[in-house]
Design an enzyme around this catalytic site. Sequence first.
Site, PDB file in Angstrom:
ATOM      1  N   THR A 137       0.794  -1.233   0.000  1.00  0.00           N
ATOM      2  CA  THR A 137       0.000   0.000   0.000  1.00  0.00           C
ATOM      3  C   THR A 137       0.825   1.280   0.000  1.00  0.00           C
ATOM      4  O   THR A 137       1.869   1.332   0.631  1.00  0.00           O
ATOM      5  CB  THR A 137      -0.810   0.009   1.317  1.00  0.00           C
ATOM      6  OG1 THR A 137      -1.287  -1.292   1.559  1.00  0.00           O
ATOM      7  CG2 THR A 137      -1.924   1.007   1.294  1.00  0.00           C
ATOM      8  N   ARG A 175     -10.790 -10.566  -2.821  1.00  0.00           N
ATOM      9  CA  ARG A 175     -10.085 -10.431  -1.541  1.00  0.00           C
ATOM     10  C   ARG A 175      -9.964  -8.938  -1.171  1.00  0.00           C
ATOM     11  O   ARG A 175      -9.644  -8.094  -1.985  1.00  0.00           O
ATOM     12  CB  ARG A 175      -8.700 -11.051  -1.670  1.00  0.00           C
ATOM     13  CG  ARG A 175      -7.813 -10.927  -0.433  1.00  0.00           C
ATOM     14  CD  ARG A 175      -6.915  -9.727  -0.516  1.00  0.00           C
ATOM     15  NE  ARG A 175      -5.953  -9.681   0.591  1.00  0.00           N
ATOM     16  CZ  ARG A 175      -5.174  -8.647   0.841  1.00  0.00           C
ATOM     17  NH1 ARG A 175      -5.235  -7.568   0.084  1.00  0.00           N
ATOM     18  NH2 ARG A 175      -4.329  -8.652   1.845  1.00  0.00           N
ATOM     19  N   VAL A 176     -10.227  -8.635   0.092  1.00  0.00           N
ATOM     20  CA  VAL A 176     -10.075  -7.267   0.595  1.00  0.00           C
ATOM     21  C   VAL A 176      -9.075  -7.297   1.744  1.00  0.00           C
ATOM     22  O   VAL A 176      -9.169  -8.149   2.628  1.00  0.00           O
ATOM     23  CB  VAL A 176     -11.425  -6.706   1.095  1.00  0.00           C
ATOM     24  CG1 VAL A 176     -11.253  -5.335   1.719  1.00  0.00           C
ATOM     25  CG2 VAL A 176     -12.426  -6.634  -0.062  1.00  0.00           C
ATOM     26  N   GLY A 177      -8.127  -6.368   1.728  1.00  0.00           N
ATOM     27  CA  GLY A 177      -7.132  -6.288   2.795  1.00  0.00           C
ATOM     28  C   GLY A 177      -7.521  -5.265   3.845  1.00  0.00           C
ATOM     29  O   GLY A 177      -8.696  -4.923   4.021  1.00  0.00           O
ATOM     30  N   ASP A 178      -6.525  -4.777   4.557  1.00  0.00           N
ATOM     31  CA  ASP A 178      -6.766  -3.810   5.643  1.00  0.00           C
ATOM     32  C   ASP A 178      -7.047  -2.405   5.143  1.00  0.00           C
ATOM     33  O   ASP A 178      -7.639  -1.584   5.862  1.00  0.00           O
ATOM     34  CB  ASP A 178      -5.519  -3.750   6.539  1.00  0.00           C
ATOM     35  CG  ASP A 178      -4.292  -3.308   5.729  1.00  0.00           C
ATOM     36  OD1 ASP A 178      -3.914  -4.047   4.794  1.00  0.00           O
ATOM     37  OD2 ASP A 178      -3.743  -2.234   6.017  1.00  0.00           O
ATOM     38  N   THR A 224       0.846  -0.241   6.330  1.00  0.00           N
ATOM     39  CA  THR A 224       1.160  -0.995   5.121  1.00  0.00           C
ATOM     40  C   THR A 224       1.714  -2.357   5.539  1.00  0.00           C
ATOM     41  O   THR A 224       2.341  -2.471   6.583  1.00  0.00           O
ATOM     42  CB  THR A 224       2.179  -0.247   4.226  1.00  0.00           C
ATOM     43  OG1 THR A 224       2.674  -1.133   3.233  1.00  0.00           O
ATOM     44  CG2 THR A 224       3.363   0.289   5.018  1.00  0.00           C
ATOM     45  N   GLY A 225       1.454  -3.366   4.741  1.00  0.00           N
ATOM     46  CA  GLY A 225       1.901  -4.721   5.073  1.00  0.00           C
ATOM     47  C   GLY A 225       0.805  -5.708   4.745  1.00  0.00           C
ATOM     48  O   GLY A 225      -0.123  -5.401   3.997  1.00  0.00           O
ATOM     49  N   GLY A 265      -2.386  -7.396   4.830  1.00  0.00           N
ATOM     50  CA  GLY A 265      -3.698  -7.005   5.334  1.00  0.00           C
ATOM     51  C   GLY A 265      -4.321  -8.007   6.280  1.00  0.00           C
ATOM     52  O   GLY A 265      -4.950  -7.632   7.279  1.00  0.00           O
TER      53      GLY A 265
HETATM   54  N1  GLY Z   1      -1.977  -3.782   3.047  1.00  0.00           N
HETATM   55  C1  GLY Z   1      -2.613  -3.974   1.847  1.00  0.00           C
HETATM   56  C2  GLY Z   1      -3.261  -5.260   1.673  1.00  0.00           C
HETATM   57  O1  GLY Z   1      -2.983  -6.220   2.377  1.00  0.00           O
HETATM   58  O2  GLY Z   1      -4.089  -5.356   0.801  1.00  0.00           O
END
Ligand code: GLY
Length: 299
Positions: free
Chosen positions: A180, A208-211, A230-231, A233
């Site tokens: 990110t 798929r959805v991250g953080d 960032t990292g 999710g």
């Molecule tokens: N940090 C972004 C994701 O995992 O999508």
Amino acid sequence: MSFVGIVTHGGAGSPKEWQDGCINSADIGMQRLLENRSAYDAVLESVALLENDGRFNAGCGSSYRLDGKTIEMDAAIMSSDGRLGAVACITGVKNPVLVASEVAHSPHHILTGQGAVLFARKRGFGEYYPDIQWAKERHAKLMETFSKKKGDLTREWGVHDFEENWNFETASSEIFPMDTVGAVAKDKKGIFAAAVSTGGSGAMLKGRVGDTPLIGSGFFAGPYGAVACTGIGEEIMKKLLAKIVYDWLAQGTAPEVACEKGVHLFSKTVPIGVIAVSSEGAGFFSNTGMAAAVLERRD
Ligand code: GLY
């Protein structure tokens, strides 16, 4: 003494050589803050610039999903004066963060998938499909690697597991994209804002959805500061990382210390980065390479 500040980053795993992109992005944000524009405007423009850069995993530089064809992006923006907008799994737009900002000025706070796309078209965002050579090469490498060890794809995954068990000759860092992009800022009126945008991270299924679009996970802004993460999710969302770091800012912890404490909540095998700003100052910390820029002005 009044303080304005902005921090930008190019994602956990982004090489230091790309710091010029973060500096340009922080410069434009600081310019806006010094023109008396809001922290919200500053982080919005800063993140849109990172999305346009093409090197970072967001907007024009977004990674492919596992099929090597699908790009789905997440983005969000939030300010301490009550604005909140996010998009998840949006496709076919150049700047997801600008769409997230439009959502902040709609009846809702999060729009997903096709609904987000149709909303974007309604608000005048044209069709845009990035064609990034490096993303194609990275995906080809990922497929080649997995074809040698098919079983790995059937397990419950997360880069955390992959990293801990990595047994290929190709380094995992050559395969998984950096993460990110984000920006946090404080303006002259004492308002804080955070904005984030991503093409995702690791090996991803469709949908798929991250953080990144999840309040309190990938980002948070309130009266005591703003935080962006960032990292991976899947790891970040389980800890509500942005809200935890924000709570430390609210207790008076210095931003760089709060970021470092946040990163240390994770195993070293999970790439994580955090940026933060409070009334005291601005800072960042990462357990992996991360291009970032911090600009502060005090009068
Ligand atoms: N940090 C972004 C994701 O995992 O999508």
